[in-house]
Design a protein around this motif. Structure first.
Motif, PDB file in Angstrom:
ATOM      1  N   LEU A 279       0.868  -1.354  -0.106  1.00 30.06           N
ATOM      2  CA  LEU A 279      -0.075   0.024  -0.038  1.00 30.06           C
ATOM      3  C   LEU A 279       0.849   1.277  -0.068  1.00 30.06           C
ATOM      4  CD1 LEU A 279      -2.557  -1.395   2.632  1.00 30.06           C
ATOM      5  CD2 LEU A 279      -3.230  -0.774   0.192  1.00 30.06           C
ATOM      6  N   ALA A 280       1.999   1.204   0.802  1.00 28.05           N
ATOM      7  CA  ALA A 280       3.051   2.450   0.746  1.00 28.05           C
ATOM      8  C   ALA A 280       3.613   2.644  -0.415  1.00 28.05           C
ATOM      9  CB  ALA A 280       3.833   2.355   1.837  1.00 28.05           C
ATOM     10  N   ALA A 281       3.895   1.523  -1.054  1.00 25.23           N
ATOM     11  CA  ALA A 281       4.629   1.623  -2.474  1.00 25.23           C
ATOM     12  C   ALA A 281       3.752   2.437  -3.593  1.00 25.23           C
ATOM     13  CB  ALA A 281       5.071   0.164  -3.011  1.00 25.23           C
ATOM     14  N   ALA A 282       2.433   1.944  -3.328  1.00 26.72           N
ATOM     15  CA  ALA A 282       1.565   2.730  -4.453  1.00 26.72           C
ATOM     16  C   ALA A 282       1.478   4.111  -4.143  1.00 26.72           C
ATOM     17  CB  ALA A 282       0.200   2.184  -4.334  1.00 26.72           C
ATOM     18  N   ARG A 283       1.452   4.648  -2.690  1.00 27.45           N
ATOM     19  CA  ARG A 283       1.602   5.984  -2.231  1.00 27.45           C
ATOM     20  C   ARG A 283       2.724   6.858  -2.661  1.00 27.45           C
ATOM     21  NH1 ARG A 283      -0.716   3.749   2.376  1.00 27.45           N
ATOM     22  NH2 ARG A 283       1.158   3.902   3.607  1.00 27.45           N
ATOM     23  N   ARG A 284       4.004   5.917  -2.734  1.00 24.22           N
ATOM     24  CA  ARG A 284       5.275   6.569  -2.979  1.00 24.22           C
ATOM     25  C   ARG A 284       5.471   6.557  -4.305  1.00 24.22           C
ATOM     26  NH1 ARG A 284       4.861   5.232   1.886  1.00 24.22           N
ATOM     27  NH2 ARG A 284       6.215   5.558   3.428  1.00 24.22           N
ATOM     28  N   GLY A 285       4.469   5.906  -5.292  1.00 22.36           N
ATOM     29  CA  GLY A 285       4.685   6.181  -6.812  1.00 22.36           C
ATOM     30  C   GLY A 285       5.639   4.884  -7.176  1.00 22.36           C
ATOM     31  N   LEU A 286       5.751   3.764  -6.332  1.00 24.06           N
ATOM     32  CA  LEU A 286       6.825   2.830  -6.749  1.00 24.06           C
ATOM     33  C   LEU A 286       5.983   1.935  -7.353  1.00 24.06           C
ATOM     34  CD1 LEU A 286       8.764   2.311  -3.432  1.00 24.06           C
ATOM     35  CD2 LEU A 286       9.633   3.137  -5.507  1.00 24.06           C
ATOM     36  N   ARG A 287       6.745   1.397  -8.501  1.00 21.52           N
ATOM     37  CA  ARG A 287       6.253   0.391  -9.407  1.00 21.52           C
ATOM     38  C   ARG A 287       6.562  -1.037  -8.982  1.00 21.52           C
ATOM     39  NH1 ARG A 287       8.663   0.901 -15.019  1.00 21.52           N
ATOM     40  NH2 ARG A 287      10.343   1.084 -13.357  1.00 21.52           N
ATOM     41  N   VAL A 288       5.315  -1.886  -8.520  1.00 17.82           N
ATOM     42  CA  VAL A 288       5.622  -3.334  -8.022  1.00 17.82           C
ATOM     43  C   VAL A 288       4.931  -4.243  -8.931  1.00 17.82           C
ATOM     44  CG1 VAL A 288       4.909  -4.935  -6.213  1.00 17.82           C
ATOM     45  CG2 VAL A 288       5.020  -2.478  -5.598  1.00 17.82           C
ATOM     46  N   PRO A 289       6.132  -5.036  -9.756  1.00 17.93           N
ATOM     47  CA  PRO A 289       7.295  -5.444  -8.760  1.00 17.93           C
ATOM     48  C   PRO A 289       8.576  -4.856  -9.978  1.00 17.93           C
ATOM     49  CG  PRO A 289       6.691  -7.290 -10.329  1.00 17.93           C
ATOM     50  CD  PRO A 289       5.545  -6.094 -10.561  1.00 17.93           C
ATOM     51  N   GLU A 290       8.202  -3.967 -10.727  1.00 25.08           N
ATOM     52  CA  GLU A 290       9.352  -3.452 -11.446  1.00 25.08           C
ATOM     53  C   GLU A 290      10.576  -2.632 -10.630  1.00 25.08           C
ATOM     54  OE1 GLU A 290       5.729  -4.088 -13.938  1.00 25.08           O
ATOM     55  OE2 GLU A 290       6.191  -2.942 -11.863  1.00 25.08           O
ATOM     56  N   ASP A 291       9.864  -1.621  -9.503  1.00 24.69           N
ATOM     57  CA  ASP A 291      10.764  -1.171  -9.000  1.00 24.69           C
ATOM     58  C   ASP A 291      11.376  -1.809  -7.678  1.00 24.69           C
ATOM     59  OD1 ASP A 291      10.865   1.080 -10.723  1.00 24.69           O
ATOM     60  OD2 ASP A 291       9.304   2.052  -9.708  1.00 24.69           O
ATOM     61  N   ILE A 292      10.453  -2.460  -7.161  1.00 22.83           N
ATOM     62  CA  ILE A 292      10.728  -3.513  -6.056  1.00 22.83           C
ATOM     63  C   ILE A 292       9.600  -4.462  -5.868  1.00 22.83           C
ATOM     64  CG2 ILE A 292       9.286  -1.912  -4.127  1.00 22.83           C
ATOM     65  CD1 ILE A 292      12.673  -4.078  -3.377  1.00 22.83           C
ATOM     66  N   ALA A 293       9.826  -5.500  -5.665  1.00 25.29           N
ATOM     67  CA  ALA A 293       8.857  -6.879  -5.669  1.00 25.29           C
ATOM     68  C   ALA A 293       8.830  -7.032  -4.163  1.00 25.29           C
ATOM     69  CB  ALA A 293       9.517  -7.990  -6.202  1.00 25.29           C
ATOM     70  N   VAL A 294       7.622  -7.897  -3.799  1.00 24.15           N
ATOM     71  CA  VAL A 294       7.261  -8.091  -2.248  1.00 24.15           C
ATOM     72  C   VAL A 294       6.660  -9.239  -2.236  1.00 24.15           C
ATOM     73  CG1 VAL A 294       5.711  -7.137  -0.579  1.00 24.15           C
ATOM     74  CG2 VAL A 294       6.901  -5.292  -2.068  1.00 24.15           C
ATOM     75  N   THR A 295       7.060 -10.027  -1.163  1.00 24.78           N
ATOM     76  CA  THR A 295       6.324 -11.252  -0.811  1.00 24.78           C
ATOM     77  C   THR A 295       5.889 -10.978   0.862  1.00 24.78           C
ATOM     78  OG1 THR A 295       8.252 -12.524  -0.331  1.00 24.78           O
ATOM     79  CG2 THR A 295       7.716 -12.385  -2.670  1.00 24.78           C
ATOM     80  N   GLY A 296       5.023 -12.106   1.043  1.00 22.16           N
ATOM     81  CA  GLY A 296       4.672 -12.332   2.361  1.00 22.16           C
ATOM     82  C   GLY A 296       4.407 -13.825   2.755  1.00 22.16           C
ATOM     83  N   PHE A 297       3.798 -13.751   3.898  1.00 19.18           N
ATOM     84  CA  PHE A 297       3.766 -15.342   4.375  1.00 19.18           C
ATOM     85  C   PHE A 297       2.430 -15.416   5.278  1.00 19.18           C
ATOM     86  CE2 PHE A 297       4.489 -18.907   6.839  1.00 19.18           C
ATOM     87  CZ  PHE A 297       5.673 -19.666   6.403  1.00 19.18           C
ATOM     88  N   GLY A 298       1.335 -16.217   4.881  1.00 24.04           N
ATOM     89  CA  GLY A 298       0.254 -16.192   5.671  1.00 24.04           C
ATOM     90  C   GLY A 298      -1.003 -16.249   4.654  1.00 24.04           C
TER      91      GLY A 298
END
Length: 354
Positions: free
Chosen positions: A279-298
């Motif tokens: 959610l924060a990446a979208a607010r900061r204008g970061l492209r996911v996963p191009e600028d930074i990819a993210v994974t979770g657990f659960g």
């Protein structure tokens, strides 16, 4: 003029109410229903052996009188509490509520109620909680995790109460175990990320002394990193100072990118942090996963609804509860388990975030 006295047989429909000095008794219910006390007792204990029309009349009398059976006295006589104590680490994670629902789905029809306590990932608090719960003599205990203080292990073995451990894995459970390997799940996640072309992963997770499952996830991350990028120091951000909230995930996105700007994927130990970061990446204008990819657990519900959806480790949350309850029922009946461990596994869910 009315004398103000109740008819002895209770047929007038007047209900004897609870007063400051007296509770409604089984005898009151019997008088109100026009049956014997023994019949009321049979309706409460073995309703299937009472004629349907009589049972309906007694049940209506119970409702009208507001009668509540004295379960403490009954349980004392039977040496059964009909309570299952349940220990979880947090009240804020939906995955544990799904496990509790699975437990209740199986135990409630058998007349058992859950007594819930949470540890907040604190070993000392877990010990105090177990001591308190054992003192209430539950018929069984369901615990989260498979690593406990020696004092807890000794306490539970002395009490001889059936115990089911969940949400983790060990070949030597206290009694029986229903779960999965946190270490293997994270190892598989990192291996899949390597296969997808990611080369600079960074683990982000809260690692307090009492969160043994998070530490096993870190161990899985380190094992995969050593296998795929030998000789390189794994990137790790310890989030122990941050509460388990979406807001913390947003802050940790900045912390991780500040500490390791070269990282191409942030591997969070929980979906709560990962979703906050997305959610924060979208607010900061970061492209996911191009600028930074993210994974979770659960694989929390929110993880499937975000855009992009979160790549994560999906766990059989409700099934853990149902299987643990089924196994615990057998143990509480004195049956020997055919196996002491049930591995329910996990699944890597690939979505748009990585």
């Amino acid at each position: 003029m009315s004398s103000g006295k109740e008819p002895a047989n209770g047929t007038s429909g007047t209900v004897r109410r609870r007063t400051s000095t007296r509770s409604v008794t089984l005898r009151d219910v019997a008088a109100h229903a026009g049956v014997s006390s023994q019949t009321v007792s049979r309706v409460l204990r073995i309703p299937d052996e009472v004629a349907p029309h009589t049972r309906a009349r007694v049940e209506e009398a119970i409702r009208e009188c507001g009668y509540v059976p004295n379960l403490a006295a009954r349980n004392l006589a039977s040496n059964r509490s009909k309570i299952v104590a349940t220990v979880i680490p947090s009240l804020s994670a939906s995955v544990f509520s799904e496990t509790l629902t699975g437990l209740s789905d199986v135990l409630a029809p058998e007349g058992y109620q859950l007594l819930l306590g949470y540890t907040d990932y604190d070993d000392e608090r877990e010990e105090a909680l177990i001591r308190s719960l054992v003192g209430r003599r539950p018929d069984g205990i369901v615990m989260t995790g498979a690593v406990h203080r020696e004092t807890i292990v000794a306490m539970l073995r002395t009490a001889r109460i059936p115990v089911v451990e969940t949400w983790d894995w060990t070949d030597t459970p206290l009694d029986v175990l229903v779960g999965f390997s946190n270490e293997r799940a994270m190892y598989e996640m990192v291996c899949q990320l390597h296969g997808a072309g990611y080369r600079r992963p960074c683990f982000v997770g809260s690692l307090p002394a009492g969160d043994h499952r998070a530490r096993r996830r870190l161990a899985g991350f380190r094992r995969a990193a050593a296998e795929h990028w030998p000789g390189r120091e794994p990137r790790v951000v310890d989030a122990s100072g941050h509460p388990l909230t979406l807001e913390s995930g947003a802050r940790l996105l900045d912390v991780a990118r500040g500490a390791h700007p070269e990282a191409d994927v942030l591997v969070f130990s929980t979906d709560i942090f990962a979703n906050g970061a997305l959610l924060a990446a979208a607010r900061r204008g970061l492209r996911v996963p191009e600028d930074i990819a993210v994974t979770g657990f659960g694989d929390f519900e929110l993880s499937r609804m975000l855009h992009p959806g979160l790549t994560t480790v999906a766990l059989p949350n409700a099934t853990i509860g149902r299987e643990a309850a089924t196994l615990l029922l057998r143990r509480m009946r004195g049956e020997r388990p055919t196996t002491r461990t049930i591995d329910l596994g996990f699944e890597i869910r690939r979505r748009g975030s990585a």
